[in-house]
Write a protein that holds these residues in place. Structure first.
Motif, PDB file in Angstrom:
ATOM      1  N   ALA A  46       0.836  -1.204   0.000  1.00 15.70           N
ATOM      2  CA  ALA A  46       0.000   0.000   0.000  1.00 15.70           C
ATOM      3  C   ALA A  46       0.871   1.255   0.000  1.00 15.70           C
ATOM      4  O   ALA A  46       0.581   2.231  -0.708  1.00 15.70           O
ATOM      5  N   LEU A  47       1.949   1.233   0.781  1.00 16.32           N
ATOM      6  CA  LEU A  47       2.852   2.377   0.822  1.00 16.32           C
ATOM      7  C   LEU A  47       3.586   2.526  -0.510  1.00 16.32           C
ATOM      8  O   LEU A  47       3.752   3.639  -1.019  1.00 16.32           O
ATOM      9  N   ARG A  48       4.015   1.415  -1.081  1.00  9.55           N
ATOM     10  CA  ARG A  48       4.707   1.478  -2.382  1.00  9.55           C
ATOM     11  C   ARG A  48       3.803   2.106  -3.440  1.00  9.55           C
ATOM     12  O   ARG A  48       4.239   2.975  -4.209  1.00  9.55           O
ATOM     13  N   LEU A  49       2.548   1.686  -3.466  1.00  9.89           N
ATOM     14  CA  LEU A  49       1.613   2.240  -4.444  1.00  9.89           C
ATOM     15  C   LEU A  49       1.314   3.709  -4.158  1.00  9.89           C
ATOM     16  O   LEU A  49       1.110   4.496  -5.093  1.00  9.89           O
ATOM     17  N   ARG A  50       1.322   4.082  -2.885  1.00 11.39           N
ATOM     18  CA  ARG A  50       1.101   5.489  -2.535  1.00 11.39           C
ATOM     19  C   ARG A  50       2.257   6.352  -3.041  1.00 11.39           C
ATOM     20  O   ARG A  50       2.030   7.435  -3.601  1.00 11.39           O
ATOM     21  N   MET A  51       3.471   5.885  -2.862  1.00 11.10           N
ATOM     22  CA  MET A  51       4.632   6.629  -3.357  1.00 11.10           C
ATOM     23  C   MET A  51       4.604   6.697  -4.879  1.00 11.10           C
ATOM     24  O   MET A  51       4.942   7.716  -5.487  1.00 11.10           O
ATOM     25  N   GLN A  52       4.176   5.629  -5.477  1.00 14.90           N
ATOM     26  CA  GLN A  52       4.122   5.539  -6.935  1.00 14.90           C
ATOM     27  C   GLN A  52       3.055   6.475  -7.512  1.00 14.90           C
ATOM     28  O   GLN A  52       3.141   6.891  -8.669  1.00 14.90           O
ATOM     29  N   ALA A  53       2.057   6.827  -6.717  1.00 17.63           N
ATOM     30  CA  ALA A  53       0.948   7.653  -7.187  1.00 17.63           C
ATOM     31  C   ALA A  53       1.240   9.146  -7.134  1.00 17.63           C
ATOM     32  O   ALA A  53       0.420   9.954  -7.573  1.00 17.63           O
ATOM     33  N   CYS A  54       2.396   9.533  -6.628  1.00 21.57           N
ATOM     34  CA  CYS A  54       2.751  10.951  -6.534  1.00 21.57           C
ATOM     35  C   CYS A  54       3.125  11.496  -7.912  1.00 21.57           C
ATOM     36  O   CYS A  54       3.317  10.739  -8.861  1.00 21.57           O
TER      37      CYS A  54
END
Length: 240
Positions: A46-54
Motif C-alpha cells: 500500500a505504501l509502495r503504491l502510494r509513493m508511486q501515485a505521486c
C-alpha cells in the motif's frame, strides 16, 4: 571529461514523493519509509503504491518540473566546480544510460518512487515507464521545461509511439508536427521508436522471422531480437 547521471527521473520522482507523503502530508515518517524500502516494500504494498501515485517527471506536473530543475542545477554546479581545482581538464554534466539501464537497475536497490530492487531504470533522460499520463506531449513539455543548457554532455529523451498513431499521411503529419514542437521548444535530443507490441511479441516467439526489426536505444538503433528479454520487455512496457 563528461559525467553521465543515471536514474535521473527516479531521483526526481522519489524526492517529490518523499516531500508529499512524508513532509507535507505526514502520512508516514521518514524512518517508516526507510524501513519499508530496506525490505523492498515487502509487506508494504500500500505504501509502495502510494509513493508511486505521486507526481512524476514526464507527466507535465509543475512540482516534478521544479524538482527536476533544482536537481539539474545542483548537479551542474557540482560538476563545473571541479574545474576550478584543475588546470588541464574541463568537466561537463550529462544524463544518460546508453544501453545499461537494465544492468544498472539490477545493481540498484529500491527507490522512494515505488520502484522495486533490481527493476530497470528509466532510459537516458526519459520518464519512468507507465507515468506518461499526458502522453508524448506531456513528456516533451516536461523535458523542454528544464534548463537543458546546463547539460553540455547531453541527455536524450527516449519515446515510443504506437504504430497506429503515425500510420498514413495523417500519422506522418502528426509525427512531423511533434518533432517541430520539440525543436521549437529547444529540446536537446529526441530518439523515437515507432512500436507495435504485437510485432514485438511475435518477434519473441519467432526471432528468425524478425531479424531486421530495430528499436532506438538512445543515440543508436539495436536489433530487437538481439536484446535480452529484460530489454525487450522494457521496450514493450513503454507502449503497453
Amino acid at each position: 571529461i563528461s559525467f553521465f547521471a543515471e536514474g535521473f527521473s527516479h531521483l526526481v520522482d522519489s524526492l517529490v514523493a518523499v516531500k508529499e507523503v512524508v513532509f507535507d502530508k505526514k502520512e508516514v515518517s521518514l524512518g517508516q519509509l526507510i524501513e519499508a524500502m530496506n525490505l523492498d516494500f515487502q509487506g508494504n504494498e500500500a505504501l509502495r503504491l502510494r509513493m508511486q501515485a505521486c507526481p512524476h517527471y514526464g507527466s507535465g506536473d509543475e512540482a516534478a518540473i521544479q524538482m527536476a530543475n533544482r536537481l539539474l542545477k545542483e548537479y551542474s554546479d557540482i560538476t563545473t566546480s571541479i574545474n576550478s581545482e584543475t588546470h588541464n581538464m574541463e568537466y561537463m554534466a550529462g544524463i544518460g544510460t546508453f544501453g545499461w539501464y537494465i544492468a544498472s537497475g539490477e545493481a540498484t536497490g529500491p527507490s522512494a518512487d515505488g520502484r522495486r530492487k533490481g527493476e530497470p531504470l528509466a532510459s537516458n533522460f526519459s520518464p519512468t515507464n507507465g507515468v506518461m499520463k499526458r502522453g508524448v506531449t506531456g513528456a516533451i513539455n516536461s523535458y523542454t521545461a528544464l534548463d537543458l543548457k546546463s547539460m553540455p554532455s547531453g541527455g536524450p529523451l527516449d519515446i515510443a509511439i504506437p504504430e497506429n498513431l503515425v500510420a498514413g499521411e495523417n500519422g506522418l503529419e502528426r509525427l512531423i508536427a511533434m518533432i517541430k514542437v520539440f525543436i521549437r521548444q529547444e529540446g536537446l535530443m529526441l530518439t523515437i521508436t515507432v512500436s507495435d507490441v504485437e510485432q514485438y511479441r511475435a518477434a519473441q516467439k519467432e526471432p528468425k522471422k524478425y531479424r531486421d526489426l530495430r528499436v532506438r536505444m538512445g543515440g543508436w538503433c539495436a536489433y530487437f531480437v538481439m536484446l535480452s528479454n529484460e530489454q525487450q520487455e522494457h521496450h514493450i512496457k513503454k507502449v503497453s
